[in-house]
Structure formats: structure tokens, C-alpha cells
Design an enzyme around this catalytic site. Sequence first.
Site, PDB file in Angstrom:
ATOM      1  N   TYR A   5       0.855  -1.190   0.000  1.00 59.32           N
ATOM      2  CA  TYR A   5       0.000   0.000   0.000  1.00 59.32           C
ATOM      3  C   TYR A   5       0.885   1.232   0.000  1.00 59.32           C
ATOM      4  O   TYR A   5       1.847   1.316   0.776  1.00 59.32           O
ATOM      5  CB  TYR A   5      -0.892  -0.003   1.242  1.00 59.32           C
ATOM      6  N   ASP A  47       9.258   2.879  -0.029  1.00 53.34           N
ATOM      7  CA  ASP A  47       8.189   3.496   0.757  1.00 53.34           C
ATOM      8  C   ASP A  47       8.381   3.037   2.202  1.00 53.34           C
ATOM      9  O   ASP A  47       7.966   1.947   2.579  1.00 53.34           O
ATOM     10  CB  ASP A  47       6.820   3.090   0.211  1.00 53.34           C
ATOM     11  N   LYS A  55       4.162   8.505   9.149  1.00 53.33           N
ATOM     12  CA  LYS A  55       3.786   7.931  10.450  1.00 53.33           C
ATOM     13  C   LYS A  55       4.670   8.420  11.617  1.00 53.33           C
ATOM     14  O   LYS A  55       4.404   9.479  12.157  1.00 53.33           O
ATOM     15  CB  LYS A  55       3.685   6.418  10.332  1.00 53.33           C
TER      16      LYS A  55
HETATM   17  C1  LIG Z   1       0.231   4.472   5.825  1.00 56.22           C
HETATM   18  C2  LIG Z   1       1.009   4.276   4.600  1.00 56.22           C
HETATM   19  C3  LIG Z   1       0.928   5.153   3.509  1.00 56.22           C
HETATM   20  C4  LIG Z   1      -0.075   6.260   3.446  1.00 56.22           C
HETATM   21  O1  LIG Z   1       0.126   7.213   4.431  1.00 56.22           O
HETATM   22  P1  LIG Z   1      -1.094   8.182   4.831  1.00 56.22           P
HETATM   23  O2  LIG Z   1      -0.460   9.133   5.805  1.00 56.22           O
HETATM   24  O3  LIG Z   1      -2.147   7.319   5.412  1.00 56.22           O
HETATM   25  O4  LIG Z   1      -1.547   8.857   3.591  1.00 56.22           O
HETATM   26  C5  LIG Z   1       1.780   4.964   2.448  1.00 56.22           C
HETATM   27  N1  LIG Z   1       2.656   3.955   2.435  1.00 56.22           N
HETATM   28  C6  LIG Z   1       2.753   3.080   3.452  1.00 56.22           C
HETATM   29  C7  LIG Z   1       3.763   1.994   3.390  1.00 56.22           C
HETATM   30  C8  LIG Z   1       1.922   3.196   4.554  1.00 56.22           C
HETATM   31  O5  LIG Z   1       1.989   2.315   5.537  1.00 56.22           O
END
Ligand SMILES: *Cc1c(COP(=O)(O)O)cnc(C)c1O
Length: 425
Positions: free
Chosen positions: A147, A242, A270
Amino acid sequence: MGINARSLSQSAYERAKQVIPGGVNSPVRALRSVGTTPLFIREANKAYLTDIDDNTYIDFCMSWGVFILGHNNVAVSRKAAEAVGRGSSYGIPTLAETELAEHIRGAIPSMERLRFVNSGTEATMSAIRLARGFTKRDVLVKFEGCYHGHADHLLVSAGSAVANIGNASSAGVPNDFTRHTVCLPYNDVSALKRYFEGNGHRVAAIIIEPVACNMGVVVPTEEFLLATRTLTEQYGALLIFDEVITGFRLSFGGAQQRFGINPDLTTVGKIVGGGFPAAAFGGRKDVMALLAPDGPVYQAGTLSGNPVAMAAGIETLHQLSFDGFYEKLEARSNGFIEQLKVIIKDKDIQLNYSGSMFTLFFSERPVHNFADARQTDQQHFARYFQNMLQRGIYVSPSQFEGNFISDCHTPEILDYVLKSIKESI
Ligand SMILES: *Cc1c(COP(=O)(O)O)cnc(C)c1O
């Protein structure tokens, strides 16, 4: 820990549904896949959440991995409050942005230049635009089950095996928008090689969660992660890690430090905002030089680099930089994991973990990719979730999410959790 009926949460949910679709501002919070209704939270402290019915739970979701220091860390909250007292946004640069950027680069040296945004979604979206601008190519390779936020062109599921082109996985996304997104299976080196052999010269970037956390925790094989690096290099594409979850989670330098692989671009989120909306993307300075105002790739944000989020982020990274922080967290997590292995031995349960993150999959088969994860027993997971909740433990509310151990999850708390897992399963 006796749990009361959640009648106030129930009526809060009914009220919320009258004004907010599904009653929630992010779908998984509705707790539908685990067969229940949302908890409404009044406050959180250290490893605990308290709902409006006065139930206190041990939290294993920790706002999806944000609170590695525990909820409401005293110094982080104080720094944020002090920042609010000086005005919470100016729309003009502050020193705090440079200071946090320097901290991040100190931890993750491959982020030679970086820019702040408000969410992980914006960070990956911007990194991908930049990679396309730099390579002057369109194709993005992602992996099924990873994701990267909810930008249109990332909402894809694997398409036909021949074309590899992802299909839009959400209504409202024109197929034209996902035309350039290729979705391959995680941990499949030969599928990746095969794709690059035919199409590598058209690929702008690979984006990958260097440890996948959004199909439950799925650890890459060394060979697979290395292949993302060597193939992108060989074909002149960029590699984007990511690290929105893994950054400042798996080590101070993220997954890239743990595995010793340097991507061209990295996204963090995060943890980095200390509980406020902040994320960042960054990487090679020759690539980052293409961003406006220096270069032709546009990117902007009204609240980007928000001073309250910067203050919370600086204090969070300061505490994470203490000698031995990660060693201690990992030692404690390892002890927990080893005991958990004993508990699930000879059961149809798989334990995937990395550092202080783990997922229990209800399945007789190991889980190495999204197809494996999808075959796990969701109903069994839902019963486990509810059972744990009744024992006062809020585990991440989906089979496809990770659980997060924080600095505030003491050995006593972890012992209680182990005992509860043993009884629940
Ligand atoms: C949570 C997450 C996102 C998206 O971040 P948001 O702040 O919710 O938009 C993107 N990549 C990874 C790996 C994530 O865990």
C-alpha cells in the site's frame, strides 16, 4: 481487565453515520472485517487506549505504527503544545523544518535532500511524479499487497498475467489512470526479472515497501529486495523505498539501513510527525533538484512543514536517537516473538515479524505474498480480534495489518498479552 458494554461507542457510531459516510474517516476504522463496530476513543497514554465507555485497552495498533514511543509521550506533547502557543501555521519557512530535515538526513543518509508533506499518500505521489519527471518515462512498477496511499494511479490490483497492467481497484478511477501502473507479485524474483527483460527501458521507478506491512507483515527475501536495486540500476529506472511504516521503525535508518540497500528515493511518514500530520519524500540530490522552484516538477502544500508537526517530529527523533533505543526495543520484541512461537507451535497459525512489528495469520501455509495473505482464514481472525478485545487488548483490526510494539509495552504488558493470545486462539 473487565470490559463494559460499549454502549456510548455504539450511540456515537449511530450519530457519526448521520454525518460521516460509514461513520469513519478511514475505512478500516469501522472494524467491519472483524465483525464489530468502532470504538470511540477518549484518550490514550503510553501503551493504552481508553474509550468513551471507560474501557482501557492495551493498544497493539498504536495509530498504525505512529507511536513507537507510546501514546502521549510527555516531552513530545509539551513541545507540540509550546509550538501551538507560538501560532500553528505561517505559510512561510521556519527553522524547525530545516532542523527536522537535517535530523532525518542524519538518520537516512540516502535522503540527501527532502521535502515535507502532510501524509504518506502525498509523499509517495510526489516521489513518483518526480521519478517520472527525472527519467522521462511513465511506467511504475509496484507489488501486489503493498500500500502506498490512495492516489488514483496506485489503486490497482494485479491484472492479467500477460499484460501485467493493473486494474483500478476502486470505483472512480478511470482505467486510463492506471494504464502505466504495473502490479507484480511480492517476493517473486523471476516475475520481476521477466518484466524488466521485456520492458525495463520503459520503467520510471519501482516503488516497494521494503518490508511489507499492509498485507500483514511480509518480509522480503534478500534476493528479491536486492533484485529491485540491481534491475532498476541496470535499466536506468529509480528505486523508491516506501518507508512510511518502516522508517524509524526497523532501525533509526529504516529498512534500508537494516538491509544495507540504498534506494534513489525514500518516503517516510507515520513516526516522523510524532503523531501530527507530517511525512516527507527525499533522496538523491540530482533527482530532488528537479522539484519546483528549482526544477520543472511541481509539488506544493499549504500546511507542509507545519511547525507543530515539526516540533513533535524533532522531539520524537531526538528520543529515538538515544544510544540503544532500537536494541532495547528489538530485544524486548524478540523475547515476545520467541514466546509467541511456542504458543502457536503445531497450530494452523503463521507468525510473520520484523523488528517490533508482527502479524499472526490464521493459515496452515506460510505467507510470502498477497495471494498467500488472501487465503488466510478471515473469520478465524475476526473471532480472535473480538476475543482479544474482551480481554482488554486492541490488536490491529485486520488480518492485513501489522501490530506494533512500542517503548511503553513493558515486559509485564507483553506477558499479559501472550497469556491472552494463548487463551484466545
Ligand atoms: C500508511 C502508509 C501510507 C499512506 O500514508 P497516509 O499518511 O495514510 O496517507 C503509504 N505507504 C505506506 C507503506 C503506509 O503504511
